[in-house]
Design an enzyme around this catalytic site. Structure first.
Site, short mmCIF file in Angstrom:
data_model
loop_
_atom_site.label_atom_id
_atom_site.label_comp_id
_atom_site.label_asym_id
_atom_site.label_seq_id
_atom_site.Cartn_x
_atom_site.Cartn_y
_atom_site.Cartn_z
N LYS A 1 29.10 -162.85 -59.13
CA LYS A 1 27.95 -163.01 -58.24
C LYS A 1 26.70 -162.37 -58.86
O LYS A 1 25.62 -162.95 -58.85
CB LYS A 1 28.25 -162.36 -56.87
N GLN B 1 31.57 -156.98 -49.78
CA GLN B 1 32.73 -157.67 -50.33
C GLN B 1 33.99 -157.29 -49.55
O GLN B 1 34.27 -156.12 -49.31
CB GLN B 1 32.89 -157.31 -51.82
N ASP C 1 26.53 -163.96 -45.71
CA ASP C 1 27.84 -164.58 -45.50
C ASP C 1 27.95 -165.28 -44.15
O ASP C 1 28.93 -165.97 -43.89
CB ASP C 1 28.94 -163.50 -45.53
N1 GUN Z 1 36.08 -161.96 -50.08
C1 GUN Z 1 36.59 -163.18 -50.37
N2 GUN Z 1 35.70 -164.14 -50.09
C2 GUN Z 1 34.59 -163.53 -49.63
C3 GUN Z 1 33.31 -164.01 -49.18
O1 GUN Z 1 33.01 -165.21 -49.14
N3 GUN Z 1 32.45 -163.05 -48.78
C4 GUN Z 1 32.76 -161.73 -48.79
N4 GUN Z 1 31.86 -160.87 -48.35
N5 GUN Z 1 33.92 -161.26 -49.19
C5 GUN Z 1 34.83 -162.16 -49.61
#
Ligand code: GUN
Length: 279
Positions: free
Chosen positions: A49, A93, A116
């Site tokens: 990311k 995360q 998100d």
């Molecule tokens: N962990 C696995 N997928 C995601 C996601 O799309 N967002 C976040 N914040 N954590 C994750």
């Protein structure tokens, strides 16, 4: 052979468009990522990311915390980020270390910075048919990929295997909003194969290699949101790709399908939040 739904290719196309949008403005968006603990998969995701954000000129701030971080430390940091006008978007995360109450953390994020779309306000807007500030990245990425290949969900039977807040639940709601007929299956579903056999579009986010050829209707579309390392260290998904290849019309590869789309959508959400904030 089925048509491969190429998430990597669409990701590049989306990123090229976003780069132009970011370059067009003197101020730059900033994405803050909170990473607590040392889950190896999370570290890889966050690294990816960060790298992608930087390639677009998005400022990336990764905040690392040890596995024993206090919940209050994270809540205070989120509060600071909420109030920091230089920060566009906040991502925590998941999974978080076990002693942290995930809901307390998510609920603390300002909905306008919730990249998100996990906060109750954004989830509530999605579920009541209103426009949230951001849609959850993986489901949105899946829909963008289907749209790219002209696969229209309206009137189709979409079976979503998995009921997480990250993928299954928002994916089901987004397909419903697109006028699909939606069934959600999960670990307690008794007759999974009977239900998946009736799917025109199957979205799987449950567990490694659970979806076999005899569980599918010929000509269906399969979207594999799973990602696992098998016993030989090879990355695989929920679907036995080789076995189902002669049955399905379209399928996402793992890697190279849903994963890159999640990253592309995260960048898209960040840029959209930014454009919303400065307009
Ligand atoms: N962990 C696995 N997928 C995601 C996601 O799309 N967002 C976040 N914040 N954590 C994750």
């Amino acid at each position: 052979m089925p048509i491969i739904l190429d998430g990597k290719k669409l990701k590049e196309k989306i990123l090229a468009d976003l780069k132009t949008r970011v370059d067009a403005r003197p101020e730059k968006p900033a994405l803050a990522v909170i990473l607590a603990g040392d889950d190896p998969a999370s570290k890889i995701y966050v690294g990816s990311k960060e790298k992608t954000a930087q390639s677009l000129g998005i400022n990336s701030v990764v905040l690392n915390y040890p596995a024993d971080v206090a919940e209050k430390t994270l809540l205070d940091k989120i509060n600071d980020l909420n109030n920091d006008e230089n920060i566009t978007a906040i991502l925590v995360q998941l999974p978080l270390p076990k002693h942290i109450n995930k809901n307390n953390i998510i609920n603390a994020i300002c909905p306008r910075k919730d990249v998100d779309g996990f906060t109750p306000e954004n989830a509530g807007m999605l579920f009541s048919g209103q426009k949230p500030y951001a849609y959850p990245c993986t489901p949105r990425g899946i829909l963008l990929l289907l749209d790219e290949y002209g696969i229209e969900p309206e009137g189709k039977h979409v079976v979503v295997a998995g009921r997480s807040n990250i993928v299954g639940k928002p994916a089901a709601q987004m397909f419903l909003n697109r006028n699909a007929t939606v069934t959600i299956c999960h670990s307690r579903t008794k007759n999974l194969a009977e239900i998946t056999k009736t799917a025109d579009i199957l979205v799987s986010a449950v567990g490694a290699k659970i979806i076999k050829e005899n569980m599918l209707k010929p000509g269906c579309v399969v979207v594999d949101a799973g990602i696992f390392k098998d016993e030989n260290g090879k990355i695989t998904g929920d679907v036995d790709f080789e076995a189902v290849s002669t049955t399905v019309s379209h399928i996402t590869p793992v890697p190279g399908g849903v994963g890159p789309m999640t990253i592309a959508t995260l960048m898209l959400n960040t840029v959209e939040l930014f454009e919303g904030q400065i307009n």
